[in-house]
Each structure stands twice: as C-alpha cells, then as structure tokens.
Design an enzyme around this catalytic site. Structure first.
Site, PDB file in Angstrom:
ATOM      1  N   CYS A   1       0.900  -1.331  -0.132  1.00 50.18           N
ATOM      2  CA  CYS A   1      -0.089   0.074  -0.045  1.00 50.18           C
ATOM      3  C   CYS A   1       0.832   1.139  -0.123  1.00 50.18           C
ATOM      4  CB  CYS A   1      -0.912  -0.138   1.100  1.00 50.18           C
ATOM      5  SG  CYS A   1      -2.156   1.313   1.152  1.00 50.18           S
TER       6      CYS A   1
ATOM      7  N   ASP B   1      -5.609  -3.202  11.798  1.00 50.84           N
ATOM      8  CA  ASP B   1      -4.094  -2.274  11.962  1.00 50.84           C
ATOM      9  C   ASP B   1      -4.249  -1.850  13.434  1.00 50.84           C
ATOM     10  OD1 ASP B   1      -2.510  -0.514  11.282  1.00 50.84           O
ATOM     11  OD2 ASP B   1      -3.467   0.761  10.153  1.00 50.84           O
TER      12      ASP B   1
END
Length: 212
Positions: free
Chosen positions: A7, A130
C-alpha cells in the site's frame, strides 16, 4: 499461501517491484496529510501495468461521495479501502455508489477491538486489522504493531493483517495470526513515503516463507 498487499505506492519502480514479486494487491493513498498521498491522475498511470495482474485498491479516509466517484471514474480501482471512522452504513453506501468491494480498516489494541470489527461483517467485503495509535495526523502507515495473536481465533472470514509489518517480522506475524492476507506500507520504505523496491521484494518473499 498468504497474499500480499503493498500500500501507499507512488513510483513506477515500486509498482514494478510489487508486481514482479507477485503482490496480489497494490494500494494508492488519497489522503492529503499522508506522505504517501498521490494525485488521481498519477495513480491511474501507475495502476495501468497492474490491471489483470494485481487488484488495485484506493485508500480513502472519510471521503465524501464526490471524491469517491472521482476515484472510481479515473482510477477505476477494483476495491476501495476505508481507513477513517466510517460507519457500517457508510461502508454500505460506498459499495452501492461504486459497485465495488470495500475493505474496512479497524484499529486494534485489545480483544474488545477485534470483537467490535464484527459490526462491519455485513457491510465490508474484508476487514483490515491495523494498530490503534495515539491521536495523530495519520490513520495508518505509522509502523506500529499490535498483538497479532488477538485476531487468530476472532475472525469469521478472510481478513487482512496490517500494522508494523516488515520483512523481518511478517512470517512470524502470519504464523501468530493465521492471516490469509498481509498489508504493508511504512515497513518497506527507506523514508516516509519512499518505497524501497528491494524491501518490497524481501517482504513478499518473507510472507511466502511463512508456509500458510
């Protein structure tokens, strides 16, 4: 075998490294405060070599409908990733607006946070776990890990593990969590926002070495 999402890409060299090493997903960040933020036009150019080779992910943070539609029309991503405080209802709205799958990032510090992710079970296509951080300008990409074992027995479907992953620890993280997909951003950078092609290759190799 665990799939890998790279990402926060912003250069052709980084995209090429991710594709050549076999990344399953590549992500572009549309959040002005992030050092990984890219323009829509540049992201669309970077994404072209990936079409048919990896799934293209557009990361947004509490984006409005106009922003979502602009990204949808110009980048033509396969998936949106909502990394703000979007509600389950908002995730459903994004999915209906675009016709695309939506990943919802959920911040984890303790077991209760994992349970709370189930609120998105019917709206999000995937949950991305996360690390929960102190209040700051960036909702992700902070290089902070959490106790990966928290998610091993909690998930009911596929999920993505993120937060503090690097080439050195990703294999252990996969074994601890059972993650079918891992996501990395700052863990393959030489400086904030600057992806290192060699680290990208090493990360993907290490993820594959986990043996799951």
């Amino acid at each position: 075998m665990t799939d890998v999402k790279i990402c926060g890409l912003s250069t052709s060299a980084a995209v090429d490294a991710a594709l050549q090493a076999g990344a399953a997903m590549i992500g572009f960040v549309f959040f002005p405060k992030s050092p990984r933020n890219v323009s829509l036009e540049w992201a669309a150019a970077l994404a072209e070599p990936a079409r048919g080779r990896a799934r293209i992910v557009a990361l947004v943070v509490d984006a409005d409908d106009d922003t979502i539609l602009d990204i949808h029309n110009v980048l033509r991503p396969d998936i949106f990733q909502a990394h703000g405080v979007e509600t389950p209802e908002r995730i459903t709205q994004i999915r209906l607006l675009t016709g695309k799958q939506v990943i919802k990032a959920v911040k984890i510090a303790e077991e209760g946070d994992v349970s709370a992710a189930e609120n998105y079970a019917t709206s999000a296509s995937l949950i991305l776990y996360d690390a929960k951080t102190a209040v700051g300008p960036l909702p992700g990409g902070n290089g902070i890990a959490f106790d990966w074992s928290l998610v091993k027995e909690a998930h009911r479907r596929d999920f993505i593990l993120s937060g503090g992953l690097t080439p050195a620890n990703v294999a252990s993280a996969i074994r601890m969590s059972g993650a079918p997909i891992v996501d990395v951003s700052s863990g393959v950078e030489s400086s904030p926002g600057a992806k290192d092609p060699d680290l990208i290759r090493k990360f993907i190799e290490a993820a594959r070495s986990a043996g799951l």
